[in-house]
Write a protein that holds these residues in place. Sequence first.
Motif, short mmCIF file in Angstrom:
data_model
loop_
_atom_site.label_atom_id
_atom_site.label_comp_id
_atom_site.label_asym_id
_atom_site.label_seq_id
_atom_site.Cartn_x
_atom_site.Cartn_y
_atom_site.Cartn_z
N UNK A 28 8.18 3.63 -1.82
CA UNK A 28 8.54 4.16 -0.52
C UNK A 28 9.08 5.58 -0.62
N UNK A 29 9.75 5.90 -1.73
CA UNK A 29 10.35 7.22 -1.80
C UNK A 29 9.62 8.17 -2.74
N UNK A 30 8.43 7.77 -3.19
CA UNK A 30 7.67 8.68 -4.02
C UNK A 30 6.17 8.54 -3.75
N UNK A 31 5.76 8.68 -2.47
CA UNK A 31 4.32 8.51 -2.21
C UNK A 31 3.54 9.74 -2.65
N UNK A 32 2.33 9.54 -3.09
CA UNK A 32 1.45 10.66 -3.45
C UNK A 32 0.16 10.53 -2.65
N UNK A 33 -0.62 11.60 -2.61
CA UNK A 33 -1.91 11.55 -1.92
C UNK A 33 -1.81 11.96 -0.47
N UNK A 34 -2.96 11.93 0.20
CA UNK A 34 -3.04 12.45 1.55
C UNK A 34 -2.73 11.40 2.61
N UNK C 190 -12.34 5.06 -6.07
CA UNK C 190 -12.49 6.35 -6.71
C UNK C 190 -11.30 7.26 -6.44
N UNK C 191 -10.87 7.28 -5.16
CA UNK C 191 -9.74 8.12 -4.78
C UNK C 191 -8.46 7.67 -5.47
N UNK C 192 -8.25 6.35 -5.51
CA UNK C 192 -7.06 5.83 -6.16
C UNK C 192 -7.07 6.20 -7.64
N UNK C 193 -8.24 6.05 -8.27
CA UNK C 193 -8.33 6.34 -9.71
C UNK C 193 -7.99 7.80 -9.98
N UNK C 194 -8.48 8.68 -9.11
CA UNK C 194 -8.21 10.10 -9.31
C UNK C 194 -6.72 10.40 -9.19
N UNK C 195 -6.10 9.87 -8.11
CA UNK C 195 -4.67 10.11 -7.91
C UNK C 195 -3.84 9.49 -9.03
N UNK C 196 -4.27 8.29 -9.47
CA UNK C 196 -3.51 7.61 -10.51
C UNK C 196 -3.59 8.40 -11.82
N UNK C 197 -4.72 9.08 -12.05
CA UNK C 197 -4.84 9.90 -13.25
C UNK C 197 -3.94 11.12 -13.19
N UNK C 199 -1.05 11.41 -11.38
CA UNK C 199 0.38 11.07 -11.36
C UNK C 199 0.60 9.84 -12.22
N UNK C 200 0.80 10.02 -13.51
CA UNK C 200 1.01 8.84 -14.35
C UNK C 200 2.46 8.41 -14.28
N UNK C 202 3.89 5.89 -12.53
CA UNK C 202 4.49 5.42 -11.28
C UNK C 202 4.75 3.93 -11.44
N UNK C 203 6.01 3.48 -11.43
CA UNK C 203 6.28 2.06 -11.68
C UNK C 203 5.66 1.16 -10.62
N UNK C 204 5.65 1.63 -9.37
CA UNK C 204 5.11 0.80 -8.29
C UNK C 204 3.62 0.55 -8.47
N UNK C 205 2.88 1.60 -8.88
CA UNK C 205 1.44 1.44 -9.05
C UNK C 205 1.14 0.50 -10.22
N UNK C 206 1.96 0.59 -11.27
CA UNK C 206 1.77 -0.31 -12.40
C UNK C 206 1.93 -1.76 -11.97
#
Lengths: 231, 104, 487
Positions: A28-34, C190-197, C199-200, C202-206
């Motif tokens: 919630x406090x660190x979103x990335x992307x558009x 594809x978009x998620x993969x690009x963003x995930x690459x 911004x490494x 991120x505990x939430x994404x893991x």
Amino acid sequence: MKCRGLVSLLLLCAALGWVLVYSLWSIAFNPVGGSLPEQVSKAMADSGVDHPITAVLLNFRSYDTLLEIGVLVIAAIAGISMARLPSLEDPAFRTHDALLDALQRWFVPLMWLVAGYLVWAGAHQPGGAFQAGAVLAATGVLMRLGGMPMGFLQPGYLLRAGLILGFAVFLLVALVTAVVGDAFLAYPAGTAKYLILLIELFLTLSIAMVLLSLFVAAPVNDAPESQEGHQ
Amino acid sequence: MTPDLFYAFTGLVLFITGLFGIIALQHLLRKLLAFNLMGSGTFLMLVGLAQHRNGTDPVVQALVLTGIVVAIAATALALVLIRRYYHLAGRVSLERDATDEGRP
Amino acid sequence: MMAWLMAGLLFTPLAWAALSLLADFRAGWRLAWFGMALQATVAVLLWLAIAQEGGFYYPLGGWSAPLGIELRVDGLAVTFILMTATVATACGLHAGFYLDPDKPWQRYFWPLFWFLWAGLNGVWLGADLFNLYVGLELISLSAVGLVALGGAADALRASLRYLLAALVGSLFYLLGVALVYGQFGTLSLGGVAQLAGEHTGLPGAGLALALMLAGLALKTALFPLHGWLPPAHGIAPSPVSALLSALVLKASFYIAARLWLELGEPQGSYGVAQLMGGLGALAVLWGSWLACLQPRLKQVVAYSSVAQIGYLFLLFPLTWQVSEQVSQQAQQGMTLQVISHALAKAAMFLAAGNLILSTGSSRVADLAGVGRFLPFSLFSFGLAGVSLMSLPPSGGFAAKWLLLQASLASGQWWWALVLVAGGLLSAAYVFRIYRASFQEASGQDDFHHPPRRLEAIPMALALLSLGLGLAGDQVLSVMGLPFEEGS
């Protein structure tokens, strides 16, 4: 033993909960992307409807909706495959209560009106095929509980055609747009509004049919069939 | 904390409660209700988290509508199966008991 | 040309589902011949086209991602589409001869069959996280419907267990999708993969990745979440069991593999990779061991699926932070294992159905003496077994050879032990069936001969699974085609 199992399950769930709290907080406090909603509002002019949710459901992400209707139809198919009576509507349920009959005579047309309004409203405010279908199905449930005969509720041709009608129309639109246009489900310019309305109308009927047939699909007979190799 | 985030955390609580219920409870209808609780929790998190981020977000609202329809289809199918199972086997849980020995 | 192929691929199964709902079982079957021929042709043509021109994104509705839903038509996807066309056609043909057309509920077999096929194609092509969820539900619900068809109490119990497991698995996946959307603001893989690459760490994404993998593991029946599989696959009619084991399990695994290959490197960890591999290894050992103990023939085959699925999860440790070459080898091994298991397991279930038809009993012990009467189906069963035991030249051997090389090259020798032990254990359960069949029974010679057509289909599948080892290079060359972004 049983108690210990419950306690460890409780602890596991609590642990998962804490991990989820932590990750929700960090997301919630660190979103990335558009931002997707901005793109939606930019594309609204080409979508053929005024309401963004309807635009997403029936234009931008219409493939999801097509498959979702498929899921509904599958549930209905699996449901009516269980019914062994020639009619899904048990005559034993038919009653003749003067008060109920009179009430229904008032309610049923009113509910049809509401359903029609909901489809029409879907283009520019909350509403649409599913809501209208649910109201129609509720009318059917009311009629059944009130003992009105509904001859179409037999697992025959009419019921099956009704179940699949909305899906079939949607699919036909998809095929035609793929053949004459750019891609599967890509409405040609200027036709989006009418095609969406067409799809919504037929979807309403089919969704009502699916929900109603699932409601009435439970009667069973007492002769279980043997499975293969269980003689 | 914004209201949207509050919804997301409420959804989390619902999800965990439902998860506990679907594993711990025996009665099939209770399991199904627990599944619906999990589903509602998931939808709340989906919308809450996205709206906390984007403001009003028609995309997730449409996703949740789709998700609700799928959940309704699954619930209705499960109800038909449960009712028929109850009718044929006279049981409301999937647990095996002594009378099942020797049967597949 | 390509537009027609894509439209045909997406339209045919859904349209045939709608059409055959209006027909009865016999008419549905005649329709199915036409539909299967059409779908197989489209699959072959698309495969050839991709082999020549490479993959592309297909924007549905003309809206490209992230606003719309895109399909990712690449070498791996068309390989799996071709596999689905082969196996589903075989199962469909077998079902047409095998199922009793006079039972009133069998008419609902064809619509569910076609919806299942549509869902599978949707999952192979899916590149949108939420669309994959809908595809998974399409598959699960039609699979549950097929198991429950007929509605006997045992089938209902099995299908309810299956349904609940599948629904919980889907919800875990959907929760992961919710977290991913909250984190990255897009649903396109594809978009998620690009963003995930970019911004490494991120505990939430893991955690989102872990949740999705957990849900998909439940749907793939990874040990120890496999409890729902043997009852469902054991009790369904044989063509349905074949579809479920050969194809349906692979759909959820495929999504897990795609997620791992795209997001595993930036958001995964050594622990997750080793855990998935370890559970896969345990599934191989435990599933094979239980298969040796089952009293019923189809339960043996079902537990064998639990074991064979385990091999697939070796992909996770063998592609995490290893050299590009090792990763390629592991992916190729996984692909071959998916295809060879699909062919072999479908052959095995169909042959098992024939054996049950001829002995009138589903018990392994009652097979005694059948070896003299029914060598043909038994032979198909054995040939499929050769692939599962991974003897050369079968597809199973080629797959495990690649996985073996990958595990040695990445220094993770412990997986090699699992591969060898799994092969030996699967030999044990296949030979157990053979031993039972060639035992001379006293007085039991009341066998029916199933029609030749029923026997030819599992044989063809078993031969394909054997031959896959020889044609492996051809298959893999298309699967590994580089995918150009944005083309």
